[in-house]
Scaffold this motif. Structure first.
Motif, PDB file in Angstrom:
ATOM      1  N   ASN A  54      -7.349  -2.101   4.612  1.00 52.12           N
ATOM      2  CA  ASN A  54      -7.250  -1.720   3.204  1.00 52.12           C
ATOM      3  C   ASN A  54      -6.350  -0.522   2.930  1.00 52.12           C
ATOM      4  N   THR A  55      -6.154   0.316   3.937  1.00 50.39           N
ATOM      5  CA  THR A  55      -5.305   1.490   3.724  1.00 50.39           C
ATOM      6  C   THR A  55      -4.108   1.490   4.668  1.00 50.39           C
ATOM      7  N   GLU A  56      -3.845   0.361   5.308  1.00 49.76           N
ATOM      8  CA  GLU A  56      -2.708   0.291   6.234  1.00 49.76           C
ATOM      9  C   GLU A  56      -1.404   0.568   5.480  1.00 49.76           C
ATOM     10  N   VAL A 115      -7.764   8.244   0.103  1.00 54.41           N
ATOM     11  CA  VAL A 115      -6.489   8.646   0.719  1.00 54.41           C
ATOM     12  C   VAL A 115      -5.579   9.273  -0.341  1.00 54.41           C
ATOM     13  N   THR A 145      -8.552   7.063   8.097  1.00 49.45           N
ATOM     14  CA  THR A 145      -9.096   5.702   8.103  1.00 49.45           C
ATOM     15  C   THR A 145      -8.509   4.857   9.221  1.00 49.45           C
ATOM     16  N   ALA A 190     -11.834   3.542   0.056  1.00 52.55           N
ATOM     17  CA  ALA A 190     -11.042   4.246   1.068  1.00 52.55           C
ATOM     18  C   ALA A 190      -9.642   4.578   0.542  1.00 52.55           C
ATOM     19  N   PHE A 191      -9.020   3.621  -0.146  1.00 52.32           N
ATOM     20  CA  PHE A 191      -7.655   3.866  -0.635  1.00 52.32           C
ATOM     21  C   PHE A 191      -7.613   5.005  -1.672  1.00 52.32           C
ATOM     22  N   LEU A 250       0.558   3.858  -2.896  1.00 51.68           N
ATOM     23  CA  LEU A 250       0.107   5.207  -2.553  1.00 51.68           C
ATOM     24  C   LEU A 250       1.134   6.235  -3.015  1.00 51.68           C
ATOM     25  N   HIS A 299       0.830  -1.212   0.000  1.00 49.62           N
ATOM     26  CA  HIS A 299       0.000   0.000   0.000  1.00 49.62           C
ATOM     27  C   HIS A 299       0.860   1.255   0.000  1.00 49.62           C
ATOM     28  N   THR A 300       1.954   1.235   0.760  1.00 46.01           N
ATOM     29  CA  THR A 300       2.817   2.416   0.843  1.00 46.01           C
ATOM     30  C   THR A 300       3.428   2.727  -0.521  1.00 46.01           C
ATOM     31  N   VAL A 345      -3.286   8.989   6.721  1.00 46.91           N
ATOM     32  CA  VAL A 345      -3.942   7.691   6.841  1.00 46.91           C
ATOM     33  C   VAL A 345      -4.464   7.482   8.263  1.00 46.91           C
TER      34      VAL A 345
END
Lengths: 302, 306
Positions: free
Chosen positions: B260-262, B177, B253, B173-174, B93, B89-90, B249
């Motif tokens: 999902n956005t961790e 963000v 969230t 959600a992602f 993103l 995710h990082t 983040v």
């Protein structure tokens, strides 16, 4: 006759477009200007509408806020949310804490940063260039990696849950960029001025106080503004250092507001609006220097 | 009088020079000392301790007791599915947000560069999103997407489309963000790129025009090469900023829904301050640091070669 009116119409037509042309810059056709305005209009709506909508909502009663409507009736406009928020004891406390912390942080960062930048700009000593590089390198570090031992250091210095601890933490966050910005401005002042002042018997500190600082006021303003918003906006370090309401600043306070199960949106939005007012006002006052400084001044420090 | 200036390099002159050199050096160090001490105690020392902690097992509840475990914390990551999804995710993103910000910022800069009346006002107004506290931005976006009365859902409903609490919806959600990153940072790219564009002499464009170069060619061969340095600075700064960013983040969230956005920053925070696993958290921090250093070196090398 007919041709007369036609030509007359054409001439007023031309004079109108001429006037528009004269009003616009030389190489700007009205058609192109319209295109530019359309693009800017879309961008600005995307950027500003969300903020504008929040501010509008803070002036309405809950009857409107919790209704599926987009525009309030005149009778639904009210200042009651502001009265409620500004008379809340905790909010006042957070606001005062934020003001103290951000002001003290800005003062410390500017003093320490000015001395460091003066040293890096005017003195020759071993390790000078490595120092600035190290300062800037700290910007790359994941803050969360620093956070764990940082917490332990602050604990052993007895700085947990104190405003002083938060001020020190924020100052350290501001010093690298502040020093870098200021050094860029100091480097632009000709050294011949220093030499002339030395001839007149000025000491190094006289030169700093009477020449360098007065001549780089725009740069100092930019560095000060940057530090102020860094401190005013910080959530992470305050969330670690602050344990009680006595040391909470606005961002952390707002987060607590938000995480309650039932959110009182009219109060939360109003508190958020009041929180952003100081930085927006400061930005509006100094925006010319800030926009120029961050864009060009920031770049020349390298 | 004449003799003293004419003596030239005598032993006394050297002594004098050495003395002033010492004085310069001493004062130089003294002026920079406060900054160095503050940085050392609050940033450099904790960083070194953090790197050291990555090789220990330690609990935040009992920080004195630390057991050396070698590379065990790093080995643990291979079996940790949450770590792997947070890493993914990082990276996702960072790459999506920075690309979008750069392209939109470039577009905005080109529009602001046009000499239309009021461009200065637009330029200043656009920076507002950049000075807002992140928590305020998050509150705005959460309010806009509330069910029932949030304007986004009100509009969607009136169009006969689906409404939802969008921050709680996996898959939405992602992107939200990402959107917040773009909303916040695009103006900063625009202002920096605009300044770089304005420093290009107008005569270069006129010469190109005389040679028959169209607007696209002028952009490709004059504008783009001369904003490449500022572009590099902006991209490197924001990759580092986005990769390390915690607040956006965490506040919007908290890493959810369902992880999902961790991202790495929120995962480390939770490991350290909610699970009290200091050593493991620090080792993930070291991995983040290594990735950022590698990125910076590679990017700077590529840029220097061009």
């Amino acid at each position: 006759m007919a041709t007369d009116t036609q030509s007359q119409a054409r001439s007023t037509d031309r004079s109108l477009s001429d006037r528009l042309d004269a009003w616009l810059a030389e190489d700007m056709s009205p058609k192109r200007a319209l295109g530019v305005y359309a693009v800017l209009g879309v961008y600005m709506s995307f950027l500003l509408l969300p903020v504008a909508y929040m501010v509008m909502a803070t002036f309405t009663s809950p009857d409107f806020l919790y209704s599926p409507r987009l525009v309030p009736a005149l009778s639904e406009l009210t200042l009651q949310n502001y009265v409620a928020i500004l008379s809340t004891g905790l909010f006042q406390q957070y606001f005062i804490n934020s003001t103290i912390v951000a002001t003290a942080t800005t003062a410390i960062t500017l003093v320490v940063g000015t001395l460091a930048a003066y040293s890096m700009s005017r003195f020759e000593y071993p390790g000078r260039s490595g120092l600035l590089f190290t300062f800037l390198g700290t910007q790359m570090l994941p803050r969360v990696l620093i956070l764990i031992p940082f917490f332990l250091v602050m604990f052993s210095l007895n700085l947990i849950d104190s405003l002083l601890g938060i001020v020190i933490a924020h100052s350290v966050l501001g010093i690298p960029l502040g020093t870098w910005l200021l050094k860029g401005y100091f480097d632009d002042i000709p050294e011949s001025l220093d030499e002339a002042a030395k001839m007149d018997g000025c000491s190094h500190l006289d030169i700093l106080g009477r020449i360098i600082v007065p001549m780089s006021l725009p740069g100092i303003t930019v560095a000060g503004f940057y530090t102020f918003i860094l401190s005013w906006n910080d959530f992470l370090f305050v969330s670690i250092l602050s344990q009680t309401a006595a040391t909470r600043t606005l961002p952390f306070g707002l987060q607590l507001f938000q995480s309650q199960n039932t959110v009182a949106w009219e109060l939360l939005l109003t508190a958020a609006t009041v929180t952003m007012i100081p930085v927006v006002v400061l930005f509006a006052v100094f925006q010319h220097w800030i926009v120029e400084g961050l864009a060009s001044g920031g770049m020349k420090g390298t | 009088m004449a003799t003293s200036t004419d003596t030239g390099p005598t032993a006394g002159g050297y002594v004098e020079e050495f003395r002033s050199f010492l004085e310069e050096t001493w004062l130089g160090y003294a002026l920079v000392l406060p900054a160095v001490v503050l940085m050392g105690v609050i940033i450099i020392f904790p960083t070194l301790r953090g790197i050291q902690l990555a090789f220990f097992e330690a609990s935040l509840l009992n920080p004195e007791q630390q057991t050396f475990v070698g590379l065990q914390n790093f080995a643990q990551m291979f079996a940790d599915a949450t770590f792997q999804s947070a890493l993914w995710h990082t990276v996702l993103l960072t790459s999506i947000a920075v690309s979008l910000q750069y392209l939109l910022g470039l577009g905005l800069a080109l529009a602001l560069k046009e000499k239309v009346p009021g461009a200065g006002l637009f330029r200043s107004l656009s920076m507002i999103t950049w000075v807002l506290p992140i928590i305020v931005m998050v509150i705005i976006f959460r309010f806009l997407t509330q069910t029932g009365f949030g304007p986004v859902n009100v509009i969607l409903d009136s169009l006969g489309m689906e409404t939802a609490a969008w921050f709680g919806r996996p898959g939405v959600a992602f992107p939200l963000v990402v959107l917040m990153h773009v909303w916040r940072n695009t103006p900063f790219y625009a202002i920096a790129l605009l300044a770089a564009m304005k420093s290009i002499p107008e005569t270069q464009y006129e010469a190109a025009r005389l040679d028959g170069a169209g607007p696209l060619q002028r952009f490709r061969y004059i504008t783009l090469p001369q904003i490449s340095y500022v572009s590099m600075i902006m991209i490197v700064l924001h990759v580092i900023f986005t990769f390390n960013n915690f607040d956006i983040v965490f506040l919007s969230t908290g890493g959810g829904p369902l992880g999902n956005t961790e991202v790495l920053a929120t995962y480390i925070y939770k490991q350290a301050f909610q699970q009290y696993a200091m050593g493991y958290a620090a080792s993930i921090g070291v991995v983040m640091l290594l990735i950022m250093m590698a990125f910076t070196v590679v990017y700077a090398t590529l840029e220097a070669r061009d």
